[in-house]
Motif scaffolding. Structure first.
Motif, PDB file in Angstrom:
ATOM      1  N   GLU A   1       0.811  -1.214   0.000  1.00 14.25           N
ATOM      2  CA  GLU A   1       0.000   0.000   0.000  1.00 14.25           C
ATOM      3  C   GLU A   1       0.846   1.267   0.000  1.00 14.25           C
ATOM      4  OE1 GLU A   1      -2.575  -0.401   3.306  1.00 14.25           O
ATOM      5  OE2 GLU A   1      -3.854  -1.920   2.366  1.00 14.25           O
ATOM      6  N   LEU A   2       2.104   1.153   0.416  1.00 17.52           N
ATOM      7  CA  LEU A   2       2.970   2.324   0.469  1.00 17.52           C
ATOM      8  C   LEU A   2       3.418   2.772  -0.912  1.00 17.52           C
ATOM      9  CD1 LEU A   2       5.205   1.324   3.517  1.00 17.52           C
ATOM     10  CD2 LEU A   2       3.263   2.898   3.499  1.00 17.52           C
ATOM     11  N   ILE A   3       3.351   1.891  -1.882  1.00 21.21           N
ATOM     12  CA  ILE A   3       3.854   2.227  -3.220  1.00 21.21           C
ATOM     13  C   ILE A   3       2.826   1.816  -4.271  1.00 21.21           C
ATOM     14  CG2 ILE A   3       6.331   2.239  -2.765  1.00 21.21           C
ATOM     15  CD1 ILE A   3       6.435  -0.692  -3.473  1.00 21.21           C
ATOM     16  N   THR A   4       1.609   2.316  -4.121  1.00 19.69           N
ATOM     17  CA  THR A   4       0.545   1.964  -5.057  1.00 19.69           C
ATOM     18  C   THR A   4       0.134   3.160  -5.900  1.00 19.69           C
ATOM     19  OG1 THR A   4      -1.161   2.454  -3.412  1.00 19.69           O
ATOM     20  CG2 THR A   4      -0.378   0.176  -3.545  1.00 19.69           C
ATOM     21  N   TYR A   5      -0.526   2.851  -6.994  1.00 21.08           N
ATOM     22  CA  TYR A   5      -1.110   3.858  -7.869  1.00 21.08           C
ATOM     23  C   TYR A   5      -2.614   3.882  -7.616  1.00 21.08           C
ATOM     24  CZ  TYR A   5       3.314   3.337 -10.416  1.00 21.08           C
ATOM     25  OH  TYR A   5       4.644   3.275 -10.757  1.00 21.08           O
ATOM     26  N   ILE A   6      -3.165   5.068  -7.383  1.00 20.74           N
ATOM     27  CA  ILE A   6      -4.600   5.204  -7.169  1.00 20.74           C
ATOM     28  C   ILE A   6      -5.253   5.573  -8.498  1.00 20.74           C
ATOM     29  CG2 ILE A   6      -6.416   6.443  -5.946  1.00 20.74           C
ATOM     30  CD1 ILE A   6      -4.484   6.906  -3.676  1.00 20.74           C
ATOM     31  N   VAL A   7      -6.228   4.787  -8.901  1.00 27.60           N
ATOM     32  CA  VAL A   7      -6.921   5.018 -10.169  1.00 27.60           C
ATOM     33  C   VAL A   7      -7.818   6.245 -10.025  1.00 27.60           C
ATOM     34  CG1 VAL A   7      -8.441   4.007 -11.907  1.00 27.60           C
ATOM     35  CG2 VAL A   7      -6.882   2.536 -10.596  1.00 27.60           C
ATOM     36  N   ASP A   8      -7.690   7.196 -10.947  1.00 31.83           N
ATOM     37  CA  ASP A   8      -8.487   8.421 -10.840  1.00 31.83           C
ATOM     38  C   ASP A   8      -9.910   8.196 -11.351  1.00 31.83           C
ATOM     39  OD1 ASP A   8      -8.518   8.598 -13.643  1.00 31.83           O
ATOM     40  OD2 ASP A   8      -6.888  10.056 -13.718  1.00 31.83           O
ATOM     41  N   ASP A   9     -10.721   9.256 -11.304  1.00 28.99           N
ATOM     42  CA  ASP A   9     -12.135   9.144 -11.673  1.00 28.99           C
ATOM     43  C   ASP A   9     -12.342   8.770 -13.131  1.00 28.99           C
ATOM     44  OD1 ASP A   9     -12.835   9.792  -9.098  1.00 28.99           O
ATOM     45  OD2 ASP A   9     -13.114  11.931  -9.517  1.00 28.99           O
ATOM     46  N   HIS A  10     -11.325   8.966 -13.951  1.00 31.77           N
ATOM     47  CA  HIS A  10     -11.425   8.634 -15.374  1.00 31.77           C
ATOM     48  C   HIS A  10     -10.821   7.263 -15.689  1.00 31.77           C
ATOM     49  CE1 HIS A  10     -12.727  12.744 -16.095  1.00 31.77           C
ATOM     50  NE2 HIS A  10     -11.671  13.178 -15.425  1.00 31.77           N
ATOM     51  N   GLY A  11     -10.383   6.560 -14.651  1.00 32.34           N
ATOM     52  CA  GLY A  11      -9.817   5.228 -14.862  1.00 32.34           C
ATOM     53  C   GLY A  11      -8.364   5.234 -15.276  1.00 32.34           C
ATOM     54  N   ASN A  12      -7.640   6.311 -14.957  1.00 27.22           N
ATOM     55  CA  ASN A  12      -6.246   6.430 -15.380  1.00 27.22           C
ATOM     56  C   ASN A  12      -5.286   6.404 -14.197  1.00 27.22           C
ATOM     57  OD1 ASN A  12      -7.051   6.837 -18.123  1.00 27.22           O
ATOM     58  ND2 ASN A  12      -7.451   8.997 -17.660  1.00 27.22           N
ATOM     59  N   ILE A  13      -4.059   6.003 -14.477  1.00 24.60           N
ATOM     60  CA  ILE A  13      -2.942   6.144 -13.551  1.00 24.60           C
ATOM     61  C   ILE A  13      -1.774   6.729 -14.345  1.00 24.60           C
ATOM     62  CG2 ILE A  13      -3.626   4.232 -12.048  1.00 24.60           C
ATOM     63  CD1 ILE A  13      -1.564   2.478 -13.483  1.00 24.60           C
ATOM     64  N   VAL A  14      -0.790   7.244 -13.639  1.00 21.78           N
ATOM     65  CA  VAL A  14       0.384   7.806 -14.299  1.00 21.78           C
ATOM     66  C   VAL A  14       1.620   7.072 -13.791  1.00 21.78           C
ATOM     67  CG1 VAL A  14       1.782   9.859 -14.711  1.00 21.78           C
ATOM     68  CG2 VAL A  14      -0.713  10.064 -14.535  1.00 21.78           C
ATOM     69  N   LEU A  15       2.325   6.419 -14.710  1.00 19.05           N
ATOM     70  CA  LEU A  15       3.518   5.660 -14.362  1.00 19.05           C
ATOM     71  C   LEU A  15       4.774   6.470 -14.677  1.00 19.05           C
ATOM     72  CD1 LEU A  15       2.626   2.126 -15.804  1.00 19.05           C
ATOM     73  CD2 LEU A  15       2.372   2.925 -13.469  1.00 19.05           C
ATOM     74  N   PRO A  16       5.839   6.264 -13.905  1.00 19.26           N
ATOM     75  CA  PRO A  16       7.106   6.909 -14.247  1.00 19.26           C
ATOM     76  C   PRO A  16       7.547   6.515 -15.658  1.00 19.26           C
ATOM     77  CG  PRO A  16       7.199   5.946 -12.047  1.00 19.26           C
ATOM     78  CD  PRO A  16       5.928   5.466 -12.675  1.00 19.26           C
ATOM     79  N   TYR A  17       7.963   7.492 -16.417  1.00 21.07           N
ATOM     80  CA  TYR A  17       8.483   7.340 -17.776  1.00 21.07           C
ATOM     81  C   TYR A  17       7.397   6.948 -18.785  1.00 21.07           C
ATOM     82  CZ  TYR A  17      11.561   6.206 -21.675  1.00 21.07           C
ATOM     83  OH  TYR A  17      12.164   6.180 -22.908  1.00 21.07           O
ATOM     84  N   LEU A  18       6.556   5.970 -18.465  1.00 23.18           N
ATOM     85  CA  LEU A  18       5.528   5.513 -19.406  1.00 23.18           C
ATOM     86  C   LEU A  18       4.349   6.476 -19.485  1.00 23.18           C
ATOM     87  CD1 LEU A  18       5.427   1.684 -18.596  1.00 23.18           C
ATOM     88  CD2 LEU A  18       6.656   2.837 -20.451  1.00 23.18           C
ATOM     89  N   GLY A  19       4.167   7.301 -18.462  1.00 27.23           N
ATOM     90  CA  GLY A  19       3.112   8.298 -18.491  1.00 27.23           C
ATOM     91  C   GLY A  19       1.731   7.746 -18.179  1.00 27.23           C
ATOM     92  N   LYS A  20       0.709   8.448 -18.689  1.00 28.41           N
ATOM     93  CA  LYS A  20      -0.676   8.097 -18.370  1.00 28.41           C
ATOM     94  C   LYS A  20      -1.061   6.771 -19.019  1.00 28.41           C
ATOM     95  CE  LYS A  20      -3.790  11.327 -18.415  1.00 28.41           C
ATOM     96  NZ  LYS A  20      -4.778  12.348 -18.887  1.00 28.41           N
ATOM     97  N   GLN A  21      -1.730   5.945 -18.213  1.00 28.37           N
ATOM     98  CA  GLN A  21      -2.212   4.652 -18.688  1.00 28.37           C
ATOM     99  C   GLN A  21      -3.677   4.501 -18.285  1.00 28.37           C
ATOM    100  OE1 GLN A  21      -0.100   2.417 -20.349  1.00 28.37           O
ATOM    101  NE2 GLN A  21       1.521   3.970 -20.199  1.00 28.37           N
ATOM    102  N   HIS A  22      -4.503   4.105 -19.249  1.00 27.60           N
ATOM    103  CA  HIS A  22      -5.916   3.880 -18.933  1.00 27.60           C
ATOM    104  C   HIS A  22      -6.093   2.429 -18.489  1.00 27.60           C
ATOM    105  CE1 HIS A  22     -10.201   4.594 -18.949  1.00 27.60           C
ATOM    106  NE2 HIS A  22     -10.369   3.449 -19.600  1.00 27.60           N
ATOM    107  N   VAL A  23      -6.531   2.250 -17.247  1.00 29.19           N
ATOM    108  CA  VAL A  23      -6.674   0.903 -16.686  1.00 29.19           C
ATOM    109  C   VAL A  23      -8.112   0.590 -16.285  1.00 29.19           C
ATOM    110  CG1 VAL A  23      -4.289   0.866 -15.865  1.00 29.19           C
ATOM    111  CG2 VAL A  23      -6.100   1.733 -14.362  1.00 29.19           C
ATOM    112  N   GLY A  24      -8.983   1.591 -16.259  1.00 30.13           N
ATOM    113  CA  GLY A  24     -10.366   1.379 -15.842  1.00 30.13           C
ATOM    114  C   GLY A  24     -11.093   0.393 -16.738  1.00 30.13           C
ATOM    115  N   GLY A  25     -11.853  -0.509 -16.131  1.00 34.08           N
ATOM    116  CA  GLY A  25     -12.612  -1.498 -16.883  1.00 34.08           C
ATOM    117  C   GLY A  25     -11.795  -2.680 -17.358  1.00 34.08           C
ATOM    118  N   LYS A  26     -10.519  -2.729 -17.002  1.00 31.24           N
ATOM    119  CA  LYS A  26      -9.650  -3.829 -17.414  1.00 31.24           C
ATOM    120  C   LYS A  26      -9.315  -4.706 -16.214  1.00 31.24           C
ATOM    121  CE  LYS A  26      -7.489  -0.906 -20.967  1.00 31.24           C
ATOM    122  NZ  LYS A  26      -6.223  -0.293 -21.450  1.00 31.24           N
TER     123      LYS A  26
END
Length: 256
Positions: free
Chosen positions: A89-114
Motif C-alpha cells: 500500500e505504500l507504493i501503489t497507484y490510485i486510479v483516478d475518476d477517469h480510470g487512469n494512472i500515471v507511471l514513471p516514464y511511461l506516463g498516463k495509462q488507462h486501466v479502468g474497466g480492465k
C-alpha cells in the motif's frame, strides 16, 4: 378436583401453543434446503473477473535482472521480499475518476474497466520496447469486502482468493446470527458506474446459478433481519413471564 384438572389442562395448552408458535420450519434455516438428502452435483456459473474501478489501488512493479536499470520505471526500488499488504500500500497507484494512472516514464495509462492481467500484458508490451529481460507485476491491493447486518462478526474483510462464494464470505463473518434472514441476503456491487443490488436466497440451491454467488472485491453484503423472531433461544422474557403469571392466576383462581 375437576377445576384443578381443567386448570392444568389449560396451562398445558397455553404453554404448548406458546412454544409451538416459536418453532422455525427447517426449510427456513437450512442452507440449500431443496437440494435433497442424496449426493448431488451443484452446477455453478463461472465467477466474474474483477475489473479495475476508480479509487482502486494498484501495485505495479517492473522487475529486471538488473534492478538499477529498471528503477526509473518504478515508484521506488522494487524489492522481491515484499510480501505484506501493508508494504504494497505504500507504493501503489490510485486510479483516478477517469480510470487512469500515471507511471514513471511511461506516463498516463488507462486501466479502468480492465483486469489486472490485461493491464500487465499491455504494460509488458511497452516495457519490451524499452528493455530486455524485464517483467511486469500488477496486483490489486484493496481486495476487501464489507459484511453488515445480521451476522456474528460484521466488518470489512480482506479477500485473499481469486474467487470466493457467498457462503465462504459469510463464513469469515462467523455465519448469520440467530436473527439473520437466510432468504434475504443483499449483495451490493459496483457495475458500470452504478450500484446494483441483488437478493440471494441461501436456502435455495438455485443460488449457484446467480453471478452474485461469487463475491468480488469491494462488494457489500447485507443480511436482512427476520420479520419475526423465532425459537426458544430468542423467546422474549416478557412473553414467558406473562405466560407463567397467567398460569399461576388461573391456578389460584380456580383452586377448590
Amino acid at each position: 378436583m375437576k377445576f384443578r384438572s381443567l386448570t392444568w389442562a389449560g396451562l398445558f395448552l397455553l404453554l404448548t401453543a406458546l412454544f409451538s408458535s416459536c418453532s422455525t420450519p427447517l426449510k427456513n434455516i437450512t442452507y440449500l434446503y431443496n437440494l435433497g438428502k442424496a449426493d448431488s452435483t451443484l452446477q455453478t456459473v463461472s465467477p466474474d473477473v474483477y475489473t479495475i474501478h476508480p479509487n482502486d489501488n494498484l501495485y505495479i512493479s517492473i522487475i529486471s535482472d538488473n534492478p538499477d536499470a529498471a528503477s526509473f520505471l518504478n515508484l521506488s526500488q522494487p524489492d522481491r521480499n515484499y510480501t505484506s499488504e501493508s508494504s504494497l500500500e505504500l507504493i501503489t497507484y490510485i486510479v483516478d475518476d477517469h480510470g487512469n494512472i500515471v507511471l514513471p516514464y511511461l506516463g498516463k495509462q488507462h486501466v479502468g474497466g480492465k483486469t489486472t492481467n490485461q493491464v500487465r500484458d499491455e504494460l509488458q508490451e511497452q516495457i519490451d520496447n524499452i528493455m530486455e529481460n524485464a517483467s511486469v507485476f500488477v496486483k490489486l491491493v484493496n481486495r476487501t469486502i464489507t459484511i453488515l447486518g445480521e451476522v456474528n462478526r460484521p466488518g470489512q474483510y480482506r479477500v485473499n482468493k481469486n474467487s470466493m462464494t457467498i457462503f465462504e464470505a459469510l463464513g469469515t463473518a462467523g455465519d448469520l446470527s440467530d436473527f439473520g434472514n437466510r432468504k434475504d441476503v443483499r449483495v451490493i456491487r459496483g457495475e458500470g458506474g452504478e450500484r446494483k443490488v441483488a437478493t440471494l436466497n441461501l436456502t435455495n440451491s438455485n443460488i449457484t446459478h446467480s453471478k452474485y454467488f461469487y463475491i468480488l472485491p469491494n462488494d457489500i453484503i447485507y443480511v436482512q433481519p427476520k420479520n419475526r423472531i423465532y425459537g426458544a433461544k430468542t423467546l422474549p422474557f416478557a412473553t414467558l413471564f406473562t405466560a407463567i403469571s397467567t398460569a399461576v392466576l388461573l391456578y389460584t383462581s380456580f383452586r377448590p
